[in-house]
Scaffold this active site. Structure first.
Site, PDB file in Angstrom:
ATOM      1  N   ASP A 231    -113.956  27.185 -11.088  1.00  0.00           N
ATOM      2  CA  ASP A 231    -114.973  26.604 -11.966  1.00  0.00           C
ATOM      3  C   ASP A 231    -114.373  25.605 -12.946  1.00  0.00           C
ATOM      4  O   ASP A 231    -113.148  25.450 -13.033  1.00  0.00           O
ATOM      5  CB  ASP A 231    -115.720  27.725 -12.711  1.00  0.00           C
TER       6      ASP A 231
ATOM      7  N   HIS B 174    -119.376  38.656 -14.741  1.00  0.00           N
ATOM      8  CA  HIS B 174    -119.339  37.409 -13.974  1.00  0.00           C
ATOM      9  C   HIS B 174    -118.029  37.261 -13.222  1.00  0.00           C
ATOM     10  O   HIS B 174    -116.986  37.763 -13.641  1.00  0.00           O
ATOM     11  CB  HIS B 174    -119.650  36.185 -14.851  1.00  0.00           C
TER      12      HIS B 174
END
Ligand code: PGA
Length: 257
Positions: A68, A139
């Site tokens: 990410d 997450h």
């Protein structure tokens, strides 16, 4: 199958995780890794850089894809994940610059970039190993609770909890971006093997929920229970709420002792 390796101290934890990554790099002719940022992997990257400095590990044929990146940060921004990776790993080993992939947080067309990122991973042959941390809210990557298990690389709004957790790296909470681009849960799940890393008591409740609770999109990491080859390298504090540790798990601890 989920295997948990319990480690009694931080040095052991880092070397156990680094050994698994190095094992994949040595075993494959063109290894492809998915890599995380955050506080968790830093000692592991130190151990890998040390192995390289000692002349026993080369990244010359390795290709990496990061999970990410923050939307809105230039790659040169100190807190961008590109800069994190350059500082903590890429500049310390012999990986060719062109073999490293981190999503661009300032792409003109984010949706097109997300698609290209997926294609590049596929063209590289898919990931041999995905290395993951886990957020306090469960997450993985920046796939916050509620993300579809079918998701591929996409742009997300960050949870307030995630922004607060990461504010320690910025001068204030206001400076933490509100959006990010992340590989999806299905992208992560397509890696042939997964290495989940966690240390510390703060991660214990979410590890219990993710690894032994119901498989649900409200705990993104619970998708890992559906993967066939997951190794979690944990310290005793992180594993302290896991129940019914199997003989194999305890055997891991004895080997570590
Ligand atoms: P941390 O973050 O390694 O900084 O605890 C983990 C994550 O959010 O994935």
């Amino acid at each position: 199958m989920l295997r948990v390796i319990l480690c009694e101290n931080a040095a052991r934890w880092a070397s156990e995780a680094a050994d698994i990554i190095a094992g994949v790099i040595r075993e494959k002719s063109r290894p492809v890794l998915i890599l995380p940022t955050g506080g968790t992997p830093m000692p592991v990257y130190d151990a890998l850089a040390q192995s390289h400095a000692d002349g026993v590990l080369s990244f010359a044929h390795t290709t990496t894809f990061n999970l990410d990146e923050y939307v809105g940060l230039e790659p040169t921004h100190q807190q961008s994940y590109r800069a994190f990776m350059e500082r903590n790993l890429f500049q310390r080993v012999d990986i060719p610059a062109g073999n490293t992939h981190v999503p661009l947080g300032v792409a003109a067309d984010m949706a097109a970039q997300c698609q290209q990122y997926e294609q590049a991973l596929e063209q590289a042959g898919g990931a041999d190993l995905a290395v993951l941390g886990i957020g306090g809210n469960g997450h993985i990557g920046f796939n916050e609770p509620g993300t579809s298990f079918a998701s591929r690389t996409h742009v997300v709004s960050l949870d307030e909890r995630t922004r607060r957790d990461n504010a320690r790296f910025f001068s204030s909470l206001d400076q933490v971006p509100t959006q990010a681009v992340t590989m999806g849960l299905s992208t992560i799940q397509s890696a042939r093997r997964i290495l989940l890393l966690a240390q510390g008591a703060a991660k214990a409740p979410i590890l219990r929920a993710a690894l032994q609770g119901p498989v649900t999109e409200s705990v993104p990491a619970s998708i890992l229970q559906c993967h066939g080859d997951v190794v979690a390298v944990l310290d005793l504090a992180a594993a302290s709420q896991l129940e019914d540790l199997s003989v194999e798990w305890r055997a891991g601890l004895r080997q570590m002792a």
